[in-house]
Design an enzyme around this catalytic site. Structure first.
Site, PDB file in Angstrom:
ATOM      1  CE1 TYR A 142      -3.302  -2.864   0.797  1.00 31.16           C
ATOM      2  CE2 TYR A 142      -4.584  -0.887   1.239  1.00 31.16           C
ATOM      3  CZ  TYR A 142      -4.522  -2.238   0.978  1.00 31.16           C
ATOM      4  OH  TYR A 142      -5.682  -2.960   0.906  1.00 31.16           O
ATOM      5  CE  LYS A 192       2.715 -17.986  -1.893  1.00 32.92           C
ATOM      6  NZ  LYS A 192       1.939 -19.244  -1.898  1.00 32.92           N
ATOM      7  CG  ASP A 224      -0.985 -20.404  -0.471  1.00 33.38           C
ATOM      8  OD1 ASP A 224      -0.446 -20.295   0.650  1.00 33.38           O
ATOM      9  OD2 ASP A 224      -0.457 -21.034  -1.414  1.00 33.38           O
TER      10      ASP A 224
HETATM   11  C1  IPM Z   1     -10.270  -1.704   4.099  1.00 29.72           C
HETATM   12  C2  IPM Z   1     -10.565  -1.153   2.734  1.00 29.72           C
HETATM   13  C3  IPM Z   1      -9.451  -0.195   2.334  1.00 29.72           C
HETATM   14  C4  IPM Z   1      -8.147  -0.959   2.352  1.00 29.72           C
HETATM   15  C5  IPM Z   1      -9.669   0.491   0.972  1.00 29.72           C
HETATM   16  C6  IPM Z   1     -10.947   1.291   0.952  1.00 29.72           C
HETATM   17  C7  IPM Z   1      -8.503   1.351   0.574  1.00 29.72           C
HETATM   18  O1  IPM Z   1     -10.705  -2.191   1.823  1.00 29.72           O
HETATM   19  O2  IPM Z   1     -10.164  -0.903   5.057  1.00 29.72           O
HETATM   20  O3  IPM Z   1     -10.173  -2.915   4.236  1.00 29.72           O
HETATM   21  O4  IPM Z   1      -7.818  -1.639   1.369  1.00 29.72           O
HETATM   22  O5  IPM Z   1      -7.440  -0.884   3.342  1.00 29.72           O
END
Ligand code: IPM
Ligand code: MG
Length: 364
Positions: A142, A192, A224
Protein backbone atom coordinates in the site's frame (compact mmCIF):
# COMPACT_ATOMS: atom_id res chain seq x y z
CA UNK A 1 -15.22 11.76 31.89
CA UNK A 2 -15.08 14.01 28.88
CA UNK A 3 -13.86 12.82 25.47
CA UNK A 4 -13.44 14.61 22.14
CA UNK A 5 -14.47 12.49 19.17
CA UNK A 6 -13.83 13.50 15.56
CA UNK A 7 -16.67 12.24 13.38
CA UNK A 8 -15.92 11.66 9.69
CA UNK A 9 -18.95 10.14 7.92
CA UNK A 10 -17.28 10.23 4.48
CA UNK A 11 -19.22 8.95 1.47
CA UNK A 12 -22.00 6.58 0.44
CA UNK A 13 -23.50 4.65 3.35
CA UNK A 14 -20.92 6.30 5.65
CA UNK A 15 -23.34 9.20 6.00
CA UNK A 16 -26.08 6.83 7.19
CA UNK A 17 -24.20 4.46 9.48
CA UNK A 18 -22.09 6.96 11.42
CA UNK A 19 -25.06 8.76 13.03
CA UNK A 20 -26.26 5.39 14.33
CA UNK A 21 -22.92 4.80 16.05
CA UNK A 22 -23.12 8.33 17.47
CA UNK A 23 -26.58 7.44 18.78
CA UNK A 24 -25.13 4.38 20.54
CA UNK A 25 -22.35 6.49 22.07
CA UNK A 26 -24.88 9.06 23.24
CA UNK A 27 -26.87 6.32 24.92
CA UNK A 28 -23.66 5.17 26.64
CA UNK A 29 -22.93 8.74 27.71
CA UNK A 30 -26.33 9.19 29.28
CA UNK A 31 -26.26 5.80 30.98
CA UNK A 32 -22.77 6.16 32.47
CA UNK A 33 -22.56 9.94 32.89
CA UNK A 34 -19.76 10.47 30.34
CA UNK A 35 -19.47 13.45 28.06
CA UNK A 36 -18.70 12.85 24.42
CA UNK A 37 -18.06 15.96 22.38
CA UNK A 38 -18.61 15.16 18.67
CA UNK A 39 -17.11 17.34 15.94
CA UNK A 40 -17.89 16.49 12.34
CA UNK A 41 -15.49 16.97 9.42
CA UNK A 42 -15.32 16.15 5.73
CA UNK A 43 -13.26 13.33 4.29
CA UNK A 44 -13.13 11.39 1.01
CA UNK A 45 -15.27 12.28 -1.98
CA UNK A 46 -17.42 14.58 0.16
CA UNK A 47 -14.35 16.64 1.02
CA UNK A 48 -13.14 16.63 -2.58
CA UNK A 49 -16.52 17.96 -3.72
CA UNK A 50 -16.54 20.68 -1.06
CA UNK A 51 -12.93 21.87 -0.99
CA UNK A 52 -11.09 20.07 -3.81
CA UNK A 53 -9.10 17.63 -1.66
CA UNK A 54 -10.17 14.33 -0.05
CA UNK A 55 -8.18 14.99 3.15
CA UNK A 56 -8.35 18.68 4.04
CA UNK A 57 -5.72 19.90 6.53
CA UNK A 58 -8.50 20.98 8.93
CA UNK A 59 -9.82 17.43 9.01
CA UNK A 60 -6.38 16.05 9.82
CA UNK A 61 -5.87 18.74 12.47
CA UNK A 62 -9.23 17.91 14.04
CA UNK A 63 -8.31 14.20 14.18
CA UNK A 64 -4.96 14.99 15.80
CA UNK A 65 -6.54 17.18 18.45
CA UNK A 66 -9.28 14.66 19.30
CA UNK A 67 -9.22 11.70 21.67
CA UNK A 68 -10.48 9.33 18.96
CA UNK A 69 -11.81 9.31 15.39
CA UNK A 70 -15.00 7.67 14.17
CA UNK A 71 -14.97 7.11 10.41
CA UNK A 72 -17.74 5.83 8.13
CA UNK A 73 -16.59 4.87 4.66
CA UNK A 74 -15.07 6.63 1.68
CA UNK A 75 -15.12 6.41 -2.09
CA UNK A 76 -17.61 6.00 -4.90
CA UNK A 77 -17.67 5.46 -8.65
CA UNK A 78 -17.78 9.20 -9.35
CA UNK A 79 -14.25 9.56 -7.90
CA UNK A 80 -12.64 6.58 -9.66
CA UNK A 81 -11.42 8.60 -12.63
CA UNK A 82 -9.73 11.36 -10.59
CA UNK A 83 -5.93 11.63 -10.60
CA UNK A 84 -4.80 8.99 -8.15
CA UNK A 85 -3.63 11.40 -5.40
CA UNK A 86 -7.13 12.90 -5.27
CA UNK A 87 -9.02 9.62 -5.02
CA UNK A 88 -10.59 9.03 -1.62
CA UNK A 89 -8.62 5.82 -0.92
CA UNK A 90 -5.13 7.00 -1.85
CA UNK A 91 -5.70 10.69 -1.14
CA UNK A 92 -7.52 10.39 2.20
CA UNK A 93 -7.76 7.01 3.89
CA UNK A 94 -4.17 5.87 3.45
CA UNK A 95 -2.62 9.24 4.44
CA UNK A 96 -4.98 9.42 7.41
CA UNK A 97 -3.73 6.03 8.60
CA UNK A 98 -0.11 6.96 7.91
CA UNK A 99 -0.14 10.45 9.39
CA UNK A 100 -1.88 9.29 12.54
CA UNK A 101 0.76 6.49 12.72
CA UNK A 102 -1.91 3.79 12.97
CA UNK A 103 0.21 0.75 12.23
CA UNK A 104 -2.13 -1.80 13.81
CA UNK A 105 -5.59 -2.64 12.56
CA UNK A 106 -7.64 -4.95 14.77
CA UNK A 107 -10.55 -6.74 13.14
CA UNK A 108 -12.47 -9.05 15.44
CA UNK A 109 -14.47 -11.70 13.57
CA UNK A 110 -17.04 -12.86 16.07
CA UNK A 111 -20.09 -14.87 15.23
CA UNK A 112 -23.00 -13.56 17.27
CA UNK A 113 -25.13 -16.61 18.17
CA UNK A 114 -28.23 -14.99 16.66
CA UNK A 115 -26.52 -15.02 13.25
CA UNK A 116 -25.62 -18.70 13.14
CA UNK A 117 -27.93 -19.14 10.17
CA UNK A 118 -27.05 -15.91 8.38
CA UNK A 119 -23.68 -17.13 7.10
CA UNK A 120 -23.35 -19.03 3.85
CA UNK A 121 -21.10 -21.45 5.74
CA UNK A 122 -22.41 -24.48 7.65
CA UNK A 123 -23.41 -23.91 11.26
CA UNK A 124 -21.23 -26.69 12.64
CA UNK A 125 -18.17 -25.06 11.05
CA UNK A 126 -18.69 -21.52 12.34
CA UNK A 127 -20.42 -22.02 15.68
CA UNK A 128 -18.36 -20.17 18.30
CA UNK A 129 -16.00 -18.42 15.87
CA UNK A 130 -14.01 -15.71 17.66
CA UNK A 131 -10.92 -14.62 15.73
CA UNK A 132 -8.93 -11.43 16.06
CA UNK A 133 -7.16 -10.53 12.84
CA UNK A 134 -4.36 -8.03 13.35
CA UNK A 135 -3.44 -6.38 10.10
CA UNK A 136 -0.30 -4.26 9.66
CA UNK A 137 -1.66 -0.98 8.33
CA UNK A 138 1.07 1.47 7.34
CA UNK A 139 3.54 -0.62 5.35
CA UNK A 140 3.84 -3.10 2.53
CA UNK A 141 2.43 -2.74 -0.96
CA UNK A 142 0.00 0.00 0.00
CA UNK A 143 2.81 2.40 0.84
CA UNK A 144 5.73 1.19 -1.29
CA UNK A 145 6.95 3.18 -4.28
CA UNK A 146 4.72 3.00 -7.31
CA UNK A 147 5.68 3.70 -10.86
CA UNK A 148 4.79 3.27 -14.50
CA UNK A 149 7.15 3.16 -17.41
CA UNK A 150 6.54 2.89 -21.11
CA UNK A 151 8.18 -0.18 -22.61
CA UNK A 152 9.98 0.05 -25.97
CA UNK A 153 7.65 -2.59 -27.42
CA UNK A 154 4.65 -0.41 -26.64
CA UNK A 155 2.54 -0.82 -23.54
CA UNK A 156 3.77 -0.12 -20.04
CA UNK A 157 5.29 -1.70 -16.97
CA UNK A 158 3.63 -0.91 -13.64
CA UNK A 159 5.46 -1.48 -10.36
CA UNK A 160 4.38 -1.57 -6.70
CA UNK A 161 7.14 -2.13 -4.17
CA UNK A 162 6.52 -4.50 -1.23
CA UNK A 163 8.94 -3.78 1.59
CA UNK A 164 8.97 -4.25 5.36
CA UNK A 165 11.62 -3.30 7.88
CA UNK A 166 12.46 -5.26 11.02
CA UNK A 167 11.11 -2.39 13.11
CA UNK A 168 7.77 -2.36 11.30
CA UNK A 169 7.38 -6.10 11.74
CA UNK A 170 8.51 -6.13 15.37
CA UNK A 171 6.03 -3.52 16.56
CA UNK A 172 2.96 -5.16 15.00
CA UNK A 173 4.03 -8.64 16.10
CA UNK A 174 4.65 -7.48 19.68
CA UNK A 175 1.22 -5.91 19.74
CA UNK A 176 -0.26 -9.17 18.44
CA UNK A 177 1.50 -11.13 21.20
CA UNK A 178 0.08 -8.74 23.81
CA UNK A 179 -3.43 -9.24 22.42
CA UNK A 180 -3.02 -13.02 22.15
CA UNK A 181 -1.73 -13.13 25.74
CA UNK A 182 -5.07 -11.73 26.92
CA UNK A 183 -7.11 -14.18 24.80
CA UNK A 184 -6.69 -17.89 24.13
CA UNK A 185 -2.91 -17.51 23.78
CA UNK A 186 -2.49 -18.70 20.21
CA UNK A 187 -0.84 -16.56 17.57
CA UNK A 188 -0.82 -17.54 13.91
CA UNK A 189 1.53 -15.44 11.78
CA UNK A 190 0.49 -15.42 8.14
CA UNK A 191 2.97 -14.80 5.34
CA UNK A 192 4.17 -16.06 1.97
CA UNK A 193 7.70 -16.91 3.06
CA UNK A 194 8.04 -19.61 0.41
CA UNK A 195 8.08 -16.89 -2.25
CA UNK A 196 8.52 -13.36 -0.87
CA UNK A 197 11.64 -11.89 0.72
CA UNK A 198 9.60 -9.51 2.86
CA UNK A 199 7.73 -12.55 4.21
CA UNK A 200 10.98 -14.31 5.01
CA UNK A 201 12.05 -11.33 7.14
CA UNK A 202 8.56 -11.34 8.67
CA UNK A 203 8.83 -15.02 9.63
CA UNK A 204 12.38 -14.70 10.99
CA UNK A 205 11.28 -11.75 13.10
CA UNK A 206 8.29 -13.62 14.52
CA UNK A 207 10.51 -16.64 15.29
CA UNK A 208 12.93 -14.40 17.18
CA UNK A 209 10.19 -12.64 19.20
CA UNK A 210 8.43 -15.92 19.94
CA UNK A 211 11.00 -16.69 22.66
CA UNK A 212 9.97 -13.57 24.57
CA UNK A 213 6.36 -14.72 24.76
CA UNK A 214 6.58 -18.35 25.90
CA UNK A 215 3.02 -18.30 27.25
CA UNK A 216 1.67 -17.83 23.70
CA UNK A 217 1.72 -20.71 21.22
CA UNK A 218 3.09 -19.46 17.88
CA UNK A 219 2.36 -20.99 14.49
CA UNK A 220 3.17 -19.87 10.94
CA UNK A 221 0.93 -20.29 7.94
CA UNK A 222 1.17 -19.36 4.27
CA UNK A 223 -1.51 -16.94 3.22
CA UNK A 224 -3.01 -19.19 0.56
CA UNK A 225 -3.34 -21.99 3.09
CA UNK A 226 -4.81 -19.56 5.62
CA UNK A 227 -7.50 -18.45 3.22
CA UNK A 228 -8.51 -22.11 2.83
CA UNK A 229 -8.26 -22.93 6.57
CA UNK A 230 -10.50 -19.98 7.44
CA UNK A 231 -13.34 -21.67 5.59
CA UNK A 232 -12.39 -25.28 6.38
CA UNK A 233 -11.97 -24.92 10.15
CA UNK A 234 -12.07 -21.32 11.38
CA UNK A 235 -12.16 -22.29 15.06
CA UNK A 236 -8.51 -23.33 14.92
CA UNK A 237 -7.65 -19.59 14.97
CA UNK A 238 -7.37 -17.26 17.94
CA UNK A 239 -5.19 -14.31 16.82
CA UNK A 240 -3.88 -13.93 13.28
CA UNK A 241 -1.17 -11.38 12.54
CA UNK A 242 -0.29 -10.48 8.99
CA UNK A 243 0.95 -7.79 6.62
CA UNK A 244 -1.21 -5.08 5.12
CA UNK A 245 -2.52 -6.55 1.89
CA UNK A 246 -2.92 -10.11 3.16
CA UNK A 247 -4.88 -8.66 6.08
CA UNK A 248 -7.13 -6.70 3.75
CA UNK A 249 -8.02 -9.78 1.75
CA UNK A 250 -8.29 -12.27 4.62
CA UNK A 251 -10.60 -10.01 6.64
CA UNK A 252 -13.13 -9.69 3.82
CA UNK A 253 -13.10 -13.47 3.66
CA UNK A 254 -13.29 -13.89 7.43
CA UNK A 255 -16.21 -11.48 7.63
CA UNK A 256 -18.41 -14.12 6.03
CA UNK A 257 -17.84 -16.31 9.09
CA UNK A 258 -19.85 -13.70 11.00
CA UNK A 259 -22.73 -13.64 8.52
CA UNK A 260 -21.97 -10.41 6.69
CA UNK A 261 -19.21 -7.89 6.13
CA UNK A 262 -21.72 -5.51 7.69
CA UNK A 263 -20.82 -7.08 11.04
CA UNK A 264 -17.04 -6.49 10.95
CA UNK A 265 -15.76 -3.54 12.98
CA UNK A 266 -12.18 -2.32 13.17
CA UNK A 267 -9.83 -0.37 15.37
CA UNK A 268 -6.72 1.26 13.99
CA UNK A 269 -4.28 1.96 16.79
CA UNK A 270 -0.61 2.47 17.52
CA UNK A 271 -0.48 6.26 17.28
CA UNK A 272 -1.68 8.88 19.73
CA UNK A 273 -5.27 8.88 18.46
CA UNK A 274 -7.18 5.73 17.52
CA UNK A 275 -9.38 5.54 14.45
CA UNK A 276 -12.49 3.36 14.39
CA UNK A 277 -14.25 2.36 11.20
CA UNK A 278 -16.23 -0.56 9.81
CA UNK A 279 -14.16 -2.91 7.64
CA UNK A 280 -16.56 -2.54 4.72
CA UNK A 281 -16.68 0.14 2.04
CA UNK A 282 -19.11 2.90 1.08
CA UNK A 283 -21.52 0.54 -0.78
CA UNK A 284 -22.69 3.06 -3.40
CA UNK A 285 -25.26 0.54 -4.68
CA UNK A 286 -27.38 0.83 -1.53
CA UNK A 287 -26.36 4.34 -0.41
CA UNK A 288 -29.12 6.76 0.54
CA UNK A 289 -31.76 4.04 0.88
CA UNK A 290 -31.70 3.40 4.63
CA UNK A 291 -30.64 -0.20 3.89
CA UNK A 292 -27.08 -0.34 5.20
CA UNK A 293 -26.19 -2.36 8.28
CA UNK A 294 -24.93 0.06 10.96
CA UNK A 295 -23.74 -2.70 13.30
CA UNK A 296 -20.09 -2.79 12.12
CA UNK A 297 -19.85 0.94 12.85
CA UNK A 298 -21.67 0.62 16.17
CA UNK A 299 -19.29 -2.21 17.12
CA UNK A 300 -16.37 0.00 16.02
CA UNK A 301 -17.63 2.60 18.51
CA UNK A 302 -17.50 -0.14 21.16
CA UNK A 303 -13.87 -0.75 20.18
CA UNK A 304 -13.22 2.98 20.61
CA UNK A 305 -14.52 2.80 24.16
CA UNK A 306 -12.32 -0.20 24.87
CA UNK A 307 -9.07 0.72 23.14
CA UNK A 308 -8.97 4.53 23.28
CA UNK A 309 -10.87 5.26 26.50
CA UNK A 310 -10.38 2.05 28.52
CA UNK A 311 -14.12 1.84 29.10
CA UNK A 312 -14.49 -1.94 29.00
CA UNK A 313 -17.85 -2.14 30.72
CA UNK A 314 -19.34 0.43 28.34
CA UNK A 315 -17.90 -1.41 25.31
CA UNK A 316 -19.38 -4.68 26.54
CA UNK A 317 -22.79 -3.09 26.93
CA UNK A 318 -22.82 -2.06 23.26
CA UNK A 319 -21.82 -5.59 22.26
CA UNK A 320 -24.52 -7.03 24.51
CA UNK A 321 -27.11 -4.73 22.95
CA UNK A 322 -26.12 -5.88 19.45
CA UNK A 323 -26.23 -9.50 20.52
CA UNK A 324 -29.67 -9.09 22.07
CA UNK A 325 -31.12 -7.32 19.04
CA UNK A 326 -29.86 -10.11 16.78
CA UNK A 327 -31.18 -12.80 19.11
CA UNK A 328 -34.57 -11.15 18.99
CA UNK A 329 -34.53 -11.46 15.21
CA UNK A 330 -33.82 -7.87 14.19
CA UNK A 331 -31.98 -7.79 10.85
CA UNK A 332 -30.83 -5.46 8.12
CA UNK A 333 -31.09 -6.75 4.56
CA UNK A 334 -27.48 -8.00 4.33
CA UNK A 335 -28.19 -10.45 7.15
CA UNK A 336 -31.08 -12.11 5.34
CA UNK A 337 -29.08 -13.77 2.58
CA UNK A 338 -29.52 -17.27 3.91
CA UNK A 339 -32.13 -16.69 6.50
CA UNK A 340 -34.46 -19.57 7.10
CA UNK A 341 -34.11 -19.36 10.85
CA UNK A 342 -36.94 -20.58 13.03
CA UNK A 343 -37.19 -17.20 14.66
CA UNK A 344 -39.38 -14.75 12.81
CA UNK A 345 -37.09 -12.16 11.30
CA UNK A 346 -37.80 -8.45 11.64
CA UNK A 347 -36.33 -6.55 8.73
CA UNK A 348 -35.16 -3.07 9.68
CA UNK A 349 -33.63 -0.07 7.97
CA UNK A 350 -30.37 1.55 9.08
CA UNK A 351 -32.03 4.10 11.35
CA UNK A 352 -34.41 1.64 12.95
CA UNK A 353 -31.58 -0.77 13.75
CA UNK A 354 -29.67 2.15 15.31
CA UNK A 355 -32.74 3.02 17.39
CA UNK A 356 -33.12 -0.54 18.66
CA UNK A 357 -29.48 -0.69 19.73
CA UNK A 358 -29.63 2.69 21.50
CA UNK A 359 -32.80 1.59 23.25
CA UNK A 360 -31.18 -1.63 24.41
CA UNK A 361 -28.11 0.24 25.67
CA UNK A 362 -30.41 2.28 27.87
CA UNK A 363 -32.46 -0.68 29.06
CA UNK A 364 -30.20 -3.73 29.39
C1 IPM B 1 -10.27 -1.70 4.10
C2 IPM B 1 -10.57 -1.15 2.73
C3 IPM B 1 -9.45 -0.20 2.33
C4 IPM B 1 -8.15 -0.96 2.35
C5 IPM B 1 -9.67 0.49 0.97
C6 IPM B 1 -10.95 1.29 0.95
C7 IPM B 1 -8.50 1.35 0.57
O1 IPM B 1 -10.71 -2.19 1.82
O2 IPM B 1 -10.16 -0.90 5.06
O3 IPM B 1 -10.17 -2.91 4.24
O4 IPM B 1 -7.82 -1.64 1.37
O5 IPM B 1 -7.44 -0.88 3.34
MG1 MG C 1 -10.68 -4.12 2.69
Amino acid sequence: MRYKIAVLPGDGIGIEIVPEAVKALEAIASRFGHQFEFTEALVGGAAYDAVGHPLPEETLALCKSSDAVLLGAIGGPEYDELPVHLRPEVGALLPLRKRLALFANLRPCILFPGLLQASTIKEEVIKGVDIMVIRELTGGLYFGNKSREKTPQGGETATDVLSYSTLEIERIVRLAYEVAGKRRKQLCSVDKANVLESSRLWRETVSRLEKEYPQVKTTHMYVDNCSMQLIRDPRQFDVIVTENMFGDILTDEASMLTGSIGMLPSASIGGEVGLYEPSHGSAPDIAGQNKANPLATILSAAMMLRYSFNLDQEAELIEKAVNKALEEGYRTGDLLACSDSEQPVKLLGTKEMGDIIAQKILQL
